[in-house]
Design an enzyme around this catalytic site. Structure first.
Site, PDB file in Angstrom:
ATOM      1  N   LYS A 109     121.457  27.040  -1.876  1.00 35.40           N
ATOM      2  CA  LYS A 109     121.718  25.773  -2.542  1.00 35.40           C
ATOM      3  C   LYS A 109     120.579  26.707  -3.648  1.00 35.40           C
ATOM      4  O   LYS A 109     120.373  28.015  -3.812  1.00 35.40           O
ATOM      5  CB  LYS A 109     119.917  25.701  -1.479  1.00 35.40           C
ATOM      6  CG  LYS A 109     120.177  24.108  -1.921  1.00 35.40           C
ATOM      7  CD  LYS A 109     120.843  22.806  -1.402  1.00 35.40           C
ATOM      8  CE  LYS A 109     120.563  21.636  -1.630  1.00 35.40           C
ATOM      9  NZ  LYS A 109     120.936  20.644  -0.659  1.00 35.40           N
TER      10      LYS A 109
HETATM   11  N1  GLU Z   1     123.920  17.985  -1.700  1.00 34.08           N
HETATM   12  C1  GLU Z   1     124.236  17.756  -0.174  1.00 34.08           C
HETATM   13  C2  GLU Z   1     123.674  18.709   0.990  1.00 34.08           C
HETATM   14  O1  GLU Z   1     122.684  18.619   0.893  1.00 34.08           O
HETATM   15  C3  GLU Z   1     126.073  18.472  -0.648  1.00 34.08           C
HETATM   16  C4  GLU Z   1     126.466  19.844  -0.248  1.00 34.08           C
HETATM   17  C5  GLU Z   1     127.757  20.295  -0.379  1.00 34.08           C
HETATM   18  O2  GLU Z   1     128.760  19.593  -0.830  1.00 34.08           O
HETATM   19  O3  GLU Z   1     128.008  21.270  -0.874  1.00 34.08           O
HETATM   20  O4  GLU Z   1     124.326  18.371   1.934  1.00 34.08           O
END
Ligand code: GLU
Length: 417
Positions: A109
């Site tokens: 993240k």
């Molecule tokens: N931000 C989204 C999540 O928390 C998508 C992450 C992604 O597609 O890599 O799952």
């Protein structure tokens, strides 16, 4: 095992569920330690010349939690609360999320601590480019693939792709959630909400309840919540309430979701929608309805309000909207929580399809995206549901058991320990 207080760091709250799974699976101390901490963390300073002419230095992060099952994968969040603790917690959740739906990624993240709503397009563009070049050496289609999250969108991903491409050459698979014109996938924007509702349909089927007439309240009307409301309405469910940061609306007979989407597009908020009562974002959590979908921010269901939830099903569109203490209270009361790592995995599942399409320089049509999304997320749900029923545990505990077991197996096979 003591349940951490709601005020504990976000990472400790998320890790409580990992520890529980680790104990249930009887993981060795070596593997437990290897999975309990991020593999790499980077903090960067992101200086941006603001429109005023002054330079403001933002703080950015990228946490790469675990890559045993594939490249690191996870969104980038622009939010004042996106500090190291929050980003680390979300990176851990991404690891369990990609594992529980069995897509070939690890978890990561990113975040920049800022208030994107108070920045101009130019400021956000410059900040995104600077952040991307500062972390670019960690990124790449086979290393780490960012995507949108709170406060970021397909435009942000276009800027990231461009900044990355200026260093390494055009590489569409370096980020997902891009605009369709730049190699994004059809169905990606709708995917987190659609996936959640596909799972909800199955949960209702197990409970022998028809979707038609099932009432649902949705907290959040952004990239996840708006698509939960729209997909639920398309299936004949009755959307009784929705809210966003500026307010909420409630009509026990059901809201006209198509009209609400138009109102939101014009007004920039669901508040003020005609033909509905006003309701606050906190009140939405306690409304009498069949399904409650917290689809905005973290920790909205906690020790102090979990016993007032009247819905029988909590559909976790947001990431960690339920604290461990709230989870225990609701489990005791027979409320079924569909855990975030499964419920909102639709986004990263279609990110995986986007990445695969980019690598093959090929495009899928929307019906293929949606049917593969349904197959993948329901495959995850079937495994979790069977495990929960077999072991007599909650869906959340079963989801963590499945996910942690898969990551532990990958670590073992790689021969780390
Ligand atoms: N931000 C989204 C999540 O928390 C998508 C992450 C992604 O597609 O890599 O799952």
């Amino acid at each position: 095992m003591d349940i951490p207080a709601d005020t504990a760091p976000a990472f400790d709250l998320v890790t409580y569920f990992f520890d529980k799974a680790s104990r249930q699976l009887n993981l060795s101390d070596d593997i437990h330690e290897l999975l309990r901490r991020p593999w790499r963390e980077l903090t960067v300073s992101v200086p941006v010349r603001m429109d005023s002419g002054k330079v403001h230095s933002f703080t950015g992060f990228r946490v790469q939690y675990n890559a045993a099952r594939g490249p690191y994968k996870g969104g980038v969040r622009y939010h004042p609360n996106a500090d190291m603790d929050e980003v680390r917690a979300l990176a851990a959740l991404m690891t369990w999320k990609t594992a529980v739906v069995d897509i070939p990624y690890g978890g990561a993240k990113g975040g920049v601590q800022c208030v994107p709503g108070e920045m101009s397009v130019g400021e956000r563009n410059r900040m995104t480019r600077r952040y991307t070049t500062s972390i670019a050496h960690l990124l790449g289609p086979n290393r780490d693939v960012p995507a949108p999250d709170l406060g970021t969108d397909s435009q942000t991903m276009a800027w990231m792709m461009d900044a990355y491409g200026s260093l390494y050459g055009h590489t569409p698979a370096c980020v997902t959630g891009k605009p369709i014109e730049l190699g994004g996938s059809v169905g990606r924007a709708e995917a987190p909400g659609r996936g959640a509702v596909y799972v909800l349909e199955e949960v209702l089927r197990h409970a022998e309840r028809p979707p038609k007439g099932t009432t649902i309240a949705v907290q959040g009307f952004g990239q996840v919540g708006s698509w939960i409301a729209r997909t639920a309405a398309d299936l004949g469910m009755t959307v009784v309430a929705v809210s966003d940061v500026r307010g909420g609306v409630y009509n026990p007979r059901g809201l006209d979701v198509a009209a609400l989407v138009r109102h939101n597009a014009e007004a920039g908020t669901v508040a003020g929608f005609a033909g509905a009562e006003k309701v606050s974002s906190a009140e939405i959590l306690e409304l009498g309805c069949d399904v409650l979908a917290p689809a905005a921010v973290e920790k909205v269901l906690h020790e102090k309000n979990a016993d007032r939830v009247r819905a029988k099903i909590v559909l976790e569109g947001a990431n960690h909207p339920v604290t461990p203490r709230a989870d225990a209270i609701m489990a005791e009361r027979g409320v079924t929580c569909v855990p975030d790592i499964l419920c909102n995995a639709g986004g990263v599942i279609v990110s995986y399809f986007e990445w695969a399409q980019n690598i093959q320089a090929f495009r899928w049509d929307e019906s293929r995206v949606n049917s593969e999304l349904r197959r993948t997320i329901l495959g995850g749900y079937a495994t979790v549901q069977a495990r929960a029923a077999g072991e007599g545990v909650t869906l959340r505990d079963a989801a963590f058991d499945v996910a942690v077991e898969r990551v532990a197996k990958a670590v073992q096979l790689r021969g780390f320990v």
